[in-house]
Write an enzyme that holds these catalytic residues in place. Structure first.
Site, short mmCIF file in Angstrom:
data_model
loop_
_atom_site.label_atom_id
_atom_site.label_comp_id
_atom_site.label_asym_id
_atom_site.label_seq_id
_atom_site.Cartn_x
_atom_site.Cartn_y
_atom_site.Cartn_z
N HIS A 137 1.59 2.48 -6.42
CA HIS A 137 0.97 1.72 -5.33
C HIS A 137 -0.17 2.52 -4.70
O HIS A 137 -1.29 2.03 -4.55
CB HIS A 137 2.04 1.40 -4.27
CG HIS A 137 1.51 0.79 -3.01
ND1 HIS A 137 1.68 -0.54 -2.71
CD2 HIS A 137 0.82 1.32 -1.96
CE1 HIS A 137 1.12 -0.82 -1.54
NE2 HIS A 137 0.59 0.31 -1.07
N GLU A 138 0.11 3.76 -4.34
CA GLU A 138 -0.89 4.55 -3.61
C GLU A 138 -2.09 4.90 -4.49
O GLU A 138 -3.23 4.84 -4.04
CB GLU A 138 -0.24 5.82 -3.05
CG GLU A 138 0.90 5.57 -2.07
CD GLU A 138 0.48 4.78 -0.83
OE1 GLU A 138 -0.72 4.63 -0.58
OE2 GLU A 138 1.38 4.29 -0.12
N HIS A 147 -4.53 2.17 -4.73
CA HIS A 147 -5.51 2.12 -3.64
C HIS A 147 -6.78 2.88 -4.04
O HIS A 147 -7.90 2.45 -3.73
CB HIS A 147 -4.93 2.74 -2.37
CG HIS A 147 -4.06 1.81 -1.58
ND1 HIS A 147 -4.45 0.55 -1.21
CD2 HIS A 147 -2.82 1.97 -1.07
CE1 HIS A 147 -3.49 -0.04 -0.50
NE2 HIS A 147 -2.48 0.82 -0.41
N TYR A 199 -10.26 -2.91 4.16
CA TYR A 199 -8.87 -2.90 4.57
C TYR A 199 -8.69 -3.62 5.91
O TYR A 199 -8.31 -3.03 6.92
CB TYR A 199 -8.38 -1.46 4.66
CG TYR A 199 -6.89 -1.28 4.50
CD1 TYR A 199 -6.29 -1.43 3.25
CD2 TYR A 199 -6.10 -0.95 5.58
CE1 TYR A 199 -4.93 -1.26 3.11
CE2 TYR A 199 -4.74 -0.77 5.44
CZ TYR A 199 -4.16 -0.94 4.21
OH TYR A 199 -2.80 -0.76 4.05
N GLU A 255 -3.55 -4.38 -0.23
CA GLU A 255 -2.14 -4.01 -0.26
C GLU A 255 -1.41 -4.70 -1.41
O GLU A 255 -0.61 -4.09 -2.13
CB GLU A 255 -1.47 -4.38 1.07
CG GLU A 255 -1.59 -3.32 2.14
CD GLU A 255 -0.94 -2.01 1.73
OE1 GLU A 255 0.20 -2.03 1.21
OE2 GLU A 255 -1.58 -0.96 1.90
N ASP A 315 -2.07 -4.30 12.86
CA ASP A 315 -2.07 -3.85 11.45
C ASP A 315 -3.31 -4.36 10.71
O ASP A 315 -3.22 -4.90 9.61
CB ASP A 315 -0.79 -4.32 10.76
CG ASP A 315 -0.61 -3.72 9.37
OD1 ASP A 315 -1.16 -2.63 9.11
OD2 ASP A 315 0.07 -4.36 8.55
N HIS A 357 -0.19 -5.74 5.89
CA HIS A 357 1.11 -5.53 5.25
C HIS A 357 2.02 -6.73 5.40
O HIS A 357 3.10 -6.78 4.79
CB HIS A 357 1.80 -4.30 5.85
CG HIS A 357 1.15 -3.00 5.49
ND1 HIS A 357 0.27 -2.35 6.32
CD2 HIS A 357 1.25 -2.25 4.38
CE1 HIS A 357 -0.15 -1.23 5.73
NE2 HIS A 357 0.43 -1.15 4.56
#
Length: 519
Positions: free
Chosen positions: A359-360, A363, A374, A383, A438, A443
């Site tokens: 996942h990271e 990014h 974002y 995301e 957020d 998210h």
């Protein structure tokens, strides 16, 4: 991850790293774009760049380089570039790769790739830097260079294959050092060697050397006490978490893992004396190192992408960030991954889950492909794309972060792609959450495209095949401000490239987006 703090960090890193010159409007698809890295070096030129002349793909590719030589600063295309290979891509596209040469001698690692669509130039990828050769002719013999290379290894037995030296320019700053590139291979020993050594062709000095066979011997214990084989390097008396076995190492790039030592300002190497990384403080580093390699392999072997920037960038991980830190994030400014250890209640060490690392690092890939801002819908897509690629890389279930989330609670997860409502996320546009929190609910509202991905992948029977469409859409058709409707269009265009508009895959993708009320 689903924390407000990390949203801010990723947002700032994404803004800081945008280096694209040209239009970002999805309607301006034909405008010339010049993309540069953090050092200001061009790595991609794209757009409808004109009609190409030539009877063959190779001839047209040479014409293409002449069209962009001013952008790159190339003086003479015919003298500096030689076709390596040309192949057909999806539908009417073709791709021709050139190796660079100076004075008829190859330049190590320097390549450009021309992209053509039915006679139209659509782009050129690769970096170019003006280099001044240190010499035009060797003053030591090939045999002398081979002997010096073997001596460098310290091996005195019988080589598995004879060493062979080839004149090669080795880029170093703005110089091109004339060397012999010598391979030295010996495998019938406890410490095998498969060396690539660059010997200065004028004075016999060693310019650079690396041994790929010596890097595959370590073991380590992960966060959940499982044993893994890890790629390490020995320097002096210590072994380091440095993986030189990947294709990126042709440019000197590695997968390297460090520790913040429970602080936040500086990092140190993670080392071990016997190459068995089994200490308590080493566990998070072992997983971060091992899983970063898995993510690299997925993108390279499945997507054909060489690291997150597709230029073979070094992948750096830093573990033990701060104390009880419930998060992990990709820092564009630092050019690395950062992992907290968790507080032990809400989370455990975040490097302990492959889908989290997938996942990271996705990014980072998004940063270098679509560059989705974002915030609001583009942020939710950012995301969601990381969730989708994370579960495809892990290829196990539809749960995100279940391994590191609330260790005292069995069966729960950070997010649920098959049933987003279990994670308090909407599953269709009529449930979309309008909020200023957020960054516009990135998210939260990511549940909608997550459900679309789940429906598409299950209809195909493959998370990986669905991820190919998602990746191609981000790479080829999505801009920084793509919204949900734009994502539907982008994935359909990518699906059309891969499977055709009349395919069952295309129909399944239409149905998936329609089911979540995105049109």
């Amino acid at each position: 991850m689903n924390k407000k703090g990390i949203s801010t960090l990723v947002l700032s890193s994404l803004f800081a790293s945008v280096l694209m010159v040209g239009a970002t409007d999805a309607n301006a698809l034909t405008e010339k774009k010049v993309l540069k890295n953090e050092n200001g070096e061009i790595h991609t030129i794209s757009g409808d760049l004109g009609t190409l002349r030539g009877a063959t793909a190779q001839d047209r590719a040479l014409d293409a380089l002449n069209k962009v030589k001013v952008d790159y600063g190339i003086k003479d295309v015919s003298k500096e570039f030689k076709v390596k290979e040309s192949h057909k891509g999806e539908l009417s596209t073709s791709h021709t790769k050139f190796n660079r040469q100076l004075n008829g001698i190859p330049v190590f690692g320097d390549q450009l790739i021309v992209h053509e669509d039915n006679g139209r130039l659509t782009g050129v990828t690769g970096k170019y830097k003006a280099l001044t050769p240190t010499a035009t002719q060797a003053t030591i013999s090939k045999t002398d260079a081979e002997q010096k290379a073997v001596a460098k290894t310290g091996f005195t037995g019988l080589l598995s294959v004879p060493s062979n030296g080839v004149l090669t320019y080795f880029p170093s700053g703005d110089k091109a050092i004339l060397t012999y590139k010598v391979n030295v291979c010996y495998l019938a020993t406890d410490q095998p060697g498969d060396w690539t050594i660059f010997v200065n062709a004028t004075d016999g000095s060693i310019v650079e050397s690396y041994n790929s066979a010596a890097d595959i011997v370590g073991t380590g214990t992960g966060v959940f006490n499982d044993t893994k084989k890890i790629n390490t390097v020995k320097k002096g008396t210590q072994y380091y978490l440095e993986d030189r076995t990947k294709a990126m190492y042709v440019n000197g790039s590695t997968i390297s893992t460090y520790t913040f030592n429970h602080g936040s300002l500086s990092q140190t190497y993670v080392t071990d004396a016997d190459n068995n990384f089994n200490g308590e403080e080493q566990k998070a580093a072992v997983d971060a190192h091992f899983y970063a390699g898995k993510v690299y392999d997925f993108y390279k072997n499945v997507m054909g992408r060489n690291s997150y920037d597709n230029q073979g960038a070094t992948i750096i991980s830093g573990v033990h960030y701060s104390t009880g830190y419930n998060n992990a994030f990709w820092s564009s400014s630092m050019g690395q991954m950062v992992y907290g250890d968790g507080d032990g209640t809400e989370m455990v060490s975040l490097s302990g889950a492959l889908d989290v690392i997938g996942h990271e690092l996705t990014h980072a890939v998004t940063e270098y492909t679509s560059g989705l801002i974002y915030k609001n819908q583009s942020g939710a897509l950012n995301e969601s794309w990381s969730d989708a690629l994370g579960v495809a890389i892990e290829n196990k279930n539809w749960l995100v972060g279940e391994d590191i989330w609330t260790p005292a609670v069995d069966g729960d997860a950070l997010r649920y792609m098959d049933t987003p409502s279990l994670g308090k996320q909407p599953e269709k546009m009529s449930q979309y959450v309008v909020t200023t929190k957020d960054n516009g609910g990135v998210h939260t509202n990511s549940g909608i495209p997550n459900k679309a991905f789940y429906l598409f992948a299950t209809s195909l029977g493959s998370r990986v095949d669905a991820a190919k469409v998602w990746y191609a859409a981000s790479r080829d058709y999505m801009t920084q401000t793509t919204d949900f409707s734009g994502a539907r269009a982008a994935t359909l265009l990518a699906c059309q490239d891969l499977y055709g508009q009349g395919s069952t895959q295309y129909t399944a993708l239409q149905a998936a987006w329609t089911a979540v009320e995105v049109n």
